[in-house]
Design a protein around this motif. Sequence first.
Motif, PDB file in Angstrom:
ATOM      1  N   VAL A  62      -1.320  16.262  -2.144  1.00 54.85           N
ATOM      2  CA  VAL A  62      -0.012  15.565  -1.915  1.00 54.85           C
ATOM      3  C   VAL A  62       1.340  15.623  -2.560  1.00 54.85           C
ATOM      4  CG1 VAL A  62       0.676  14.142  -0.762  1.00 54.85           C
ATOM      5  CG2 VAL A  62      -1.603  15.300   0.550  1.00 54.85           C
ATOM      6  N   PRO A  63       1.132  14.983  -3.088  1.00 55.39           N
ATOM      7  CA  PRO A  63       1.927  14.100  -4.942  1.00 55.39           C
ATOM      8  C   PRO A  63       1.885  15.889  -5.186  1.00 55.39           C
ATOM      9  CG  PRO A  63      -0.118  12.511  -4.949  1.00 55.39           C
ATOM     10  CD  PRO A  63      -0.973  14.102  -4.268  1.00 55.39           C
ATOM     11  N   VAL A  64       2.101  16.718  -5.423  1.00 57.15           N
ATOM     12  CA  VAL A  64       2.182  17.660  -5.822  1.00 57.15           C
ATOM     13  C   VAL A  64       3.341  18.510  -4.655  1.00 57.15           C
ATOM     14  CG1 VAL A  64       1.678  20.727  -6.408  1.00 57.15           C
ATOM     15  CG2 VAL A  64      -0.268  18.657  -6.824  1.00 57.15           C
ATOM     16  N   LEU A  65       2.648  18.860  -3.402  1.00 52.15           N
ATOM     17  CA  LEU A  65       3.828  19.216  -2.488  1.00 52.15           C
ATOM     18  C   LEU A  65       4.818  18.049  -2.669  1.00 52.15           C
ATOM     19  CD1 LEU A  65       4.918  20.551   0.333  1.00 52.15           C
ATOM     20  CD2 LEU A  65       3.061  18.684   1.362  1.00 52.15           C
ATOM     21  N   LEU A  66       5.131  17.334  -2.650  1.00 53.66           N
ATOM     22  CA  LEU A  66       6.105  16.135  -2.479  1.00 53.66           C
ATOM     23  C   LEU A  66       7.040  15.888  -3.669  1.00 53.66           C
ATOM     24  CD1 LEU A  66       4.469  12.102  -1.686  1.00 53.66           C
ATOM     25  CD2 LEU A  66       5.993  14.648  -0.011  1.00 53.66           C
ATOM     26  N   GLN A  67       6.596  16.719  -5.100  1.00 56.87           N
ATOM     27  CA  GLN A  67       7.535  17.275  -5.849  1.00 56.87           C
ATOM     28  C   GLN A  67       7.676  18.365  -6.165  1.00 56.87           C
ATOM     29  OE1 GLN A  67       5.155  15.686  -9.944  1.00 56.87           O
ATOM     30  NE2 GLN A  67       3.502  15.461  -8.967  1.00 56.87           N
ATOM     31  N   ALA A  68       7.110  19.229  -5.382  1.00 52.70           N
ATOM     32  CA  ALA A  68       7.663  20.665  -5.364  1.00 52.70           C
ATOM     33  C   ALA A  68       9.141  20.259  -4.405  1.00 52.70           C
ATOM     34  CB  ALA A  68       6.928  21.239  -4.554  1.00 52.70           C
ATOM     35  N   LEU A  87      -4.576   6.134   0.922  1.00 53.69           N
ATOM     36  CA  LEU A  87      -3.904   6.825  -0.280  1.00 53.69           C
ATOM     37  C   LEU A  87      -2.815   6.806   0.638  1.00 53.69           C
ATOM     38  CD1 LEU A  87      -6.285   9.551  -1.555  1.00 53.69           C
ATOM     39  CD2 LEU A  87      -5.563   7.574  -2.388  1.00 53.69           C
ATOM     40  N   ARG A  88      -2.451   6.844   1.964  1.00 57.90           N
ATOM     41  CA  ARG A  88      -1.342   7.982   2.598  1.00 57.90           C
ATOM     42  C   ARG A  88       0.434   5.855   1.511  1.00 57.90           C
ATOM     43  NH1 ARG A  88       0.846   7.336   9.128  1.00 57.90           N
ATOM     44  NH2 ARG A  88       2.257   6.493   8.780  1.00 57.90           N
ATOM     45  N   PRO A  89      -0.384   4.399   1.808  1.00 58.92           N
ATOM     46  CA  PRO A  89       1.226   4.443   1.175  1.00 58.92           C
ATOM     47  C   PRO A  89       1.662   4.871   0.064  1.00 58.92           C
ATOM     48  CG  PRO A  89      -0.563   2.769   1.963  1.00 58.92           C
ATOM     49  CD  PRO A  89      -1.366   4.401   2.080  1.00 58.92           C
ATOM     50  N   GLY A  90       0.784   4.930  -1.046  1.00 58.62           N
ATOM     51  CA  GLY A  90       0.864   5.784  -2.848  1.00 58.62           C
ATOM     52  C   GLY A  90       1.964   6.499  -2.661  1.00 58.62           C
ATOM     53  N   TYR A  91       1.234   8.006  -1.205  1.00 56.32           N
ATOM     54  CA  TYR A  91       2.394   8.636  -1.275  1.00 56.32           C
ATOM     55  C   TYR A  91       3.531   8.844  -0.768  1.00 56.32           C
ATOM     56  CZ  TYR A  91      -2.354  11.764  -1.447  1.00 56.32           C
ATOM     57  OH  TYR A  91      -3.609  11.941  -1.564  1.00 56.32           O
ATOM     58  N   GLU A  92       3.714   7.663   0.305  1.00 55.36           N
ATOM     59  CA  GLU A  92       4.401   6.793   0.640  1.00 55.36           C
ATOM     60  C   GLU A  92       5.691   6.642   0.092  1.00 55.36           C
ATOM     61  OE1 GLU A  92       3.492   5.963   5.744  1.00 55.36           O
ATOM     62  OE2 GLU A  92       3.397   4.790   4.246  1.00 55.36           O
ATOM     63  N   ALA A  93       5.096   5.461  -1.749  1.00 58.55           N
ATOM     64  CA  ALA A  93       6.133   4.921  -2.454  1.00 58.55           C
ATOM     65  C   ALA A  93       6.170   6.217  -3.008  1.00 58.55           C
ATOM     66  CB  ALA A  93       4.761   4.741  -3.125  1.00 58.55           C
ATOM     67  N   LEU A  94       5.174   7.701  -3.215  1.00 59.85           N
ATOM     68  CA  LEU A  94       5.822   8.369  -4.392  1.00 59.85           C
ATOM     69  C   LEU A  94       6.787   8.762  -3.516  1.00 59.85           C
ATOM     70  CD1 LEU A  94       5.647  10.718  -6.839  1.00 59.85           C
ATOM     71  CD2 LEU A  94       3.939  11.812  -5.192  1.00 59.85           C
ATOM     72  N   ASP A  95       7.565   9.028  -2.749  1.00 56.75           N
ATOM     73  CA  ASP A  95       7.947  10.100  -1.577  1.00 56.75           C
ATOM     74  C   ASP A  95       9.136   8.934  -1.556  1.00 56.75           C
ATOM     75  OD1 ASP A  95       9.994  10.468   0.675  1.00 56.75           O
ATOM     76  OD2 ASP A  95       8.857   9.466   2.378  1.00 56.75           O
ATOM     77  N   ASP A  96       9.334   7.370  -1.676  1.00 58.42           N
ATOM     78  CA  ASP A  96      10.485   6.781  -2.265  1.00 58.42           C
ATOM     79  C   ASP A  96      11.233   6.960  -3.498  1.00 58.42           C
ATOM     80  OD1 ASP A  96      10.083   5.726   0.803  1.00 58.42           O
ATOM     81  OD2 ASP A  96       9.265   3.922  -0.527  1.00 58.42           O
ATOM     82  N   ARG A  97      10.198   7.048  -4.585  1.00 54.29           N
ATOM     83  CA  ARG A  97      10.858   7.498  -6.079  1.00 54.29           C
ATOM     84  C   ARG A  97      10.771   8.540  -6.330  1.00 54.29           C
ATOM     85  NH1 ARG A  97       5.680   4.986  -6.821  1.00 54.29           N
ATOM     86  NH2 ARG A  97       4.623   6.848  -7.385  1.00 54.29           N
ATOM     87  N   LEU A  98      10.687   9.813  -5.695  1.00 57.48           N
ATOM     88  CA  LEU A  98      11.430  11.291  -5.424  1.00 57.48           C
ATOM     89  C   LEU A  98      13.041  11.237  -4.597  1.00 57.48           C
ATOM     90  CD1 LEU A  98       8.045  12.763  -5.366  1.00 57.48           C
ATOM     91  CD2 LEU A  98       9.525  13.140  -6.956  1.00 57.48           C
ATOM     92  N   GLY A  99      13.445  10.030  -4.260  1.00 54.78           N
ATOM     93  CA  GLY A  99      14.517  10.109  -3.150  1.00 54.78           C
ATOM     94  C   GLY A  99      14.476  11.247  -2.186  1.00 54.78           C
ATOM     95  N   LEU A 100      13.303  11.310  -1.579  1.00 56.91           N
ATOM     96  CA  LEU A 100      13.439  12.324  -0.842  1.00 56.91           C
ATOM     97  C   LEU A 100      14.292  12.594   1.072  1.00 56.91           C
ATOM     98  CD1 LEU A 100      10.122  13.716  -1.355  1.00 56.91           C
ATOM     99  CD2 LEU A 100      12.159  14.545  -2.047  1.00 56.91           C
ATOM    100  N   ALA A 101      14.359  10.572   1.013  1.00 59.47           N
ATOM    101  CA  ALA A 101      15.433  10.514   1.563  1.00 59.47           C
ATOM    102  C   ALA A 101      15.171  11.593   3.266  1.00 59.47           C
ATOM    103  CB  ALA A 101      17.291  10.792   1.353  1.00 59.47           C
TER     104      ALA A 101
END
Length: 227
Positions: A62-68, A87-101
Amino acid sequence: NLSPVFPGRQSLFRELPPSVDTGRFSPGGKPPRLLDRHGLDLADRVVVFVGGLDQAHYFKGVPVLLQALATRALKGVKVVIVGDGGLRPGYEALDDRLGLAGRVIFAGAASDADLPDYYRLGDVFAFPSVDRSEAFGIAALEALASGLPVAATDLPGVRTIVRQDETGLLAPPGSVSGLAARLSDLLGDDALRQRLGSAARRMAVEEYDDAVRARRLDQIVSELLKP
């Protein structure tokens, strides 16, 4: 490959891969109720991911997908992540850090009734597993049966069904740029997406349908019981 473990004895083994209900998982239009539920429009380019978001499924990528998704190649693309877990909260936090809006929709676990429609919601399916803990890929098979081309990582079990330039496109495991490029290739080429999606559906029906697996099991049993 059984050669290193059972040299010279491959003839003693028979392969019986997982199967899929190709009646339940089948092509169809994007379901209006899911579009409405998640605030999507028919014109949106949508990537679907289905998988566990718990520690046992850390390898799903999932982190690879979000970064892509954060790369320029996938600007404006939306991702629907179907699944839940610790692991979902961590993925949601990564979503926020990446600014995927708001481009990532965490849909949660899907009911049995909803799951086939979630595949139909997508234009392509992402299967970004990062290591050989991914032995095959049931979700990828369900997506292929649904007529979705798959952008996946090039792992031994995965590439038995996600066949390069036949039913999908492959990227190196863990490669953000590779996954982004393969998703972009599929989303940017309607003819390619249609060709691979049609071939994916045909392969699922001809090789992996539940009835095909049952016939194969009968054949194996008959061989075992042969005098």
